[in-house]
Design a protein around this motif. Structure first.
Motif, PDB file in Angstrom:
ATOM      1  N   ILE A 138       8.808  10.680  -9.395  1.00 42.93           N
ATOM      2  CA  ILE A 138       8.291  10.130  -8.142  1.00 42.93           C
ATOM      3  C   ILE A 138       8.120  11.311  -7.204  1.00 42.93           C
ATOM      4  O   ILE A 138       9.092  11.813  -6.627  1.00 42.93           O
ATOM      5  N   SER A 139       6.898  11.803  -7.069  1.00 46.85           N
ATOM      6  CA  SER A 139       6.631  13.040  -6.342  1.00 46.85           C
ATOM      7  C   SER A 139       5.666  12.797  -5.195  1.00 46.85           C
ATOM      8  O   SER A 139       4.528  12.372  -5.409  1.00 46.85           O
ATOM      9  N   ASN A 140       6.132  13.047  -3.968  1.00 43.48           N
ATOM     10  CA  ASN A 140       5.322  12.892  -2.759  1.00 43.48           C
ATOM     11  C   ASN A 140       4.723  11.492  -2.664  1.00 43.48           C
ATOM     12  O   ASN A 140       3.549  11.317  -2.341  1.00 43.48           O
ATOM     13  N   LYS A 141       5.552  10.496  -2.926  1.00 38.63           N
ATOM     14  CA  LYS A 141       5.144   9.097  -2.849  1.00 38.63           C
ATOM     15  C   LYS A 141       6.081   8.359  -1.910  1.00 38.63           C
ATOM     16  O   LYS A 141       7.056   8.908  -1.413  1.00 38.63           O
ATOM     17  N   ARG A 142       5.786   7.085  -1.661  1.00 34.02           N
ATOM     18  CA  ARG A 142       6.659   6.278  -0.826  1.00 34.02           C
ATOM     19  C   ARG A 142       6.615   4.825  -1.274  1.00 34.02           C
ATOM     20  O   ARG A 142       5.665   4.379  -1.916  1.00 34.02           O
ATOM     21  N   ASN A 143       7.674   4.118  -0.952  1.00 34.38           N
ATOM     22  CA  ASN A 143       7.776   2.676  -1.169  1.00 34.38           C
ATOM     23  C   ASN A 143       7.787   2.321  -2.657  1.00 34.38           C
ATOM     24  O   ASN A 143       6.860   1.714  -3.190  1.00 34.38           O
ATOM     25  N   VAL A 144       8.880   2.693  -3.321  1.00 29.15           N
ATOM     26  CA  VAL A 144       9.037   2.436  -4.755  1.00 29.15           C
ATOM     27  C   VAL A 144      10.397   1.780  -5.000  1.00 29.15           C
ATOM     28  O   VAL A 144      11.419   2.216  -4.462  1.00 29.15           O
ATOM     29  N   ILE A 145      10.402   0.738  -5.839  1.00 31.96           N
ATOM     30  CA  ILE A 145      11.621   0.058  -6.258  1.00 31.96           C
ATOM     31  C   ILE A 145      11.747   0.154  -7.768  1.00 31.96           C
ATOM     32  O   ILE A 145      10.787  -0.095  -8.497  1.00 31.96           O
ATOM     33  N   GLU A 180      10.874  13.933  -5.741  1.00 30.84           N
ATOM     34  CA  GLU A 180      10.472  15.132  -4.997  1.00 30.84           C
ATOM     35  C   GLU A 180       9.660  14.711  -3.782  1.00 30.84           C
ATOM     36  O   GLU A 180       8.613  14.062  -3.908  1.00 30.84           O
ATOM     37  N   GLY A 181      10.138  15.023  -2.582  1.00 33.32           N
ATOM     38  CA  GLY A 181       9.370  14.803  -1.368  1.00 33.32           C
ATOM     39  C   GLY A 181       8.908  13.377  -1.154  1.00 33.32           C
ATOM     40  O   GLY A 181       7.838  13.139  -0.589  1.00 33.32           O
ATOM     41  N   SER A 182       9.701  12.394  -1.567  1.00 32.97           N
ATOM     42  CA  SER A 182       9.296  10.987  -1.499  1.00 32.97           C
ATOM     43  C   SER A 182      10.206  10.211  -0.549  1.00 32.97           C
ATOM     44  O   SER A 182      11.369  10.576  -0.345  1.00 32.97           O
ATOM     45  N   GLN A 183       9.677   9.127  -0.004  1.00 36.15           N
ATOM     46  CA  GLN A 183      10.401   8.352   0.999  1.00 36.15           C
ATOM     47  C   GLN A 183      10.429   6.877   0.628  1.00 36.15           C
ATOM     48  O   GLN A 183       9.523   6.361  -0.021  1.00 36.15           O
ATOM     49  N   ASN A 184      11.486   6.217   1.076  1.00 37.52           N
ATOM     50  CA  ASN A 184      11.663   4.779   0.925  1.00 37.52           C
ATOM     51  C   ASN A 184      11.644   4.368  -0.546  1.00 37.52           C
ATOM     52  O   ASN A 184      10.687   3.811  -1.067  1.00 37.52           O
ATOM     53  N   LEU A 185      12.779   4.644  -1.191  1.00 36.85           N
ATOM     54  CA  LEU A 185      12.977   4.294  -2.591  1.00 36.85           C
ATOM     55  C   LEU A 185      14.269   3.493  -2.717  1.00 36.85           C
ATOM     56  O   LEU A 185      15.260   3.762  -2.033  1.00 36.85           O
ATOM     57  N   TRP A 186      14.253   2.524  -3.632  1.00 31.71           N
ATOM     58  CA  TRP A 186      15.450   1.745  -3.929  1.00 31.71           C
ATOM     59  C   TRP A 186      15.633   1.695  -5.437  1.00 31.71           C
ATOM     60  O   TRP A 186      14.767   1.177  -6.143  1.00 31.71           O
TER      61      TRP A 186
END
Length: 367
Positions: A138-145, A180-186
């Motif tokens: 998960i690289s430079n992404k956001r909002n992943v579960i 890497e560089g990712s936001q909002n993960l659960w």
């Protein structure tokens, strides 16, 4: 799209539309398609991909609820995949998806890496969804579960010599999940393992179970089972990688792991209600100015349960923890102060309740 049910050879197959399954109080989409073809269903606005309608103890909490929240692929369609090719296709798509994974998807002895794009939910079906030799990036992404999935890289034999002069699995750099560089993960109700570090002595062979680097932040890792491995969570790849990361680790079960639970450089983290059993190197390692709130955990047979080592000092506020048959650093003091921006009422429990809750409810098949 129609869905398939197989019957014995005494009659023809019957096609009909399947109604959604109820699992742990959460509607999780449609039944699997026939064969290896992925199938798509229309989005269901009632599907709680965030876990919001599940029992309170399983509801999403922690830093992943901040910064706009983490909903994964809830706004998109649901697909069910059974093959590596289908998983790679839907996970890398720019379109939001809830991707339900059925059975074992293997990368073989060469291993495989799946790039996960923004706005995705990867959700294992039942108790048998297994990424065997398949890592996630998960690289430079956001909002992943990522929920209810089992991971291992221990079936991969393709290696290369790393900078330390040791063989390391090539696929996904040996990580089960690398961020890497990712936001909002659960990451929730998963299982991660490789081999017993006593018998598999190369600490670099499989690298990390869940690692995070760069400006990764607003991440929660919860109710997961981590076991039989050397280095669990590397947060920050070097002493210069000291971004203002914000992560929560709660209700995880760590067993027979050598170190990095987590090893945390810079930023802040909340570590609560975890159960650590038989840790031979060190447990929570705060480094390079990090401030970690470590509360109401159980450490059993752990060397240096809460410490700062290997680089510039980090800090902690440690309270309410149980230290059972431990050695080394077992602090009950505060060297920094961290006030988390989310409520923990009804989620944070006394340490006396942790071992039973975590050993029975963490891992796959518990939703």
């Amino acid at each position: 799209m129609r869905h398939c049910f197989s019957r014995p050879a005494t009659g023809p197959a019957i096609l009909r539309t399947a109604r959604t399954l109820l699992l742990g109080g959460a509607l999780l989409g449609s039944l699997a398609a026939c064969g290896s073809k992925a199938k798509t269903t229309d989005p269901d606005p009632t599907t709680p991909d965030t876990g919001a309608n599940e029992p309170a103890i399983f509801a999403q909490t922690g830093f992943s609820t901040q910064n706009g929240g983490t909903t994964g692929g809830a706004s998109g369609s649901t697909v069910t995949v059974r093959t590596l090719a289908d998983l790679q296709q839907y996970a890398s798509s720019a379109t939001p998806y809830v991707i339900k994974i059925e059975g074992t998807i293997t990368g073989g002895t060469q291993g495989a890496s799946v790039s996960v794009n923004s706005n995705k939910t990867l959700l294992g079906v039942g108790s048998t969804a297994f990424l065997e030799g398949v890592g996630l990036t998960i690289s430079n992404k956001r909002n992943v579960i990522v929920r209810n999935l089992k991971f291992t890289m221990s079936t991969v034999t393709r290696t290369a010599i790393n900078d330390e002069g040791r063989p390391q699995v090539v696929a996904n750099d040996g990580d089960c999940v690398t961020i890497e560089g990712s936001q909002n993960l659960w990451i929730d109700h998963c299982e991660f393992y490789n081999l017993d570090p006593v018998t598999q002595t190369n600490q670099d062979l499989y690298d990390g179970l869940v690692d995070a680097k760069g400006s990764s932040q607003y991440i929660t890792v919860s109710w997961s089972y981590f076991h039989d491995h050397h280095k669990c969570h590397l947060i920050g790849s070097s002493d210069s990688d000291n971004a203002d990361r914000k992560m929560t680790f709660h209700h995880n079960y760590y067993s027979n792991i050598k170190e990095r639970l987590p090893s945390y450089r810079g930023g802040t983290a909340h570590v609560f209600n975890n159960y650590f059993k038989h840790v031979t190197g060190s447990g929570v390692n705060s480094r390079v100015g990090a401030c970690l709130l470590v509360e109401n955990n159980v450490f059993e047979d752990v060397r240096d349960p809460v410490t700062s080592k290997n680089s510039a000092l980090g800090y902690w506020s440690a309270s309410g923890n149980q230290y059972l048959s431990c050695t080394g650093s077992q602090p009950t003091n505060a060297a920094c102060t961290l006030a988390v921006p989310y409520a923990t009422t009804g989620v944070l429990t006394p340490a006396a309740e942790v071992k039973d809750a975590v050993t029975t409810k963490a891992g796959v098949g518990k939703l």
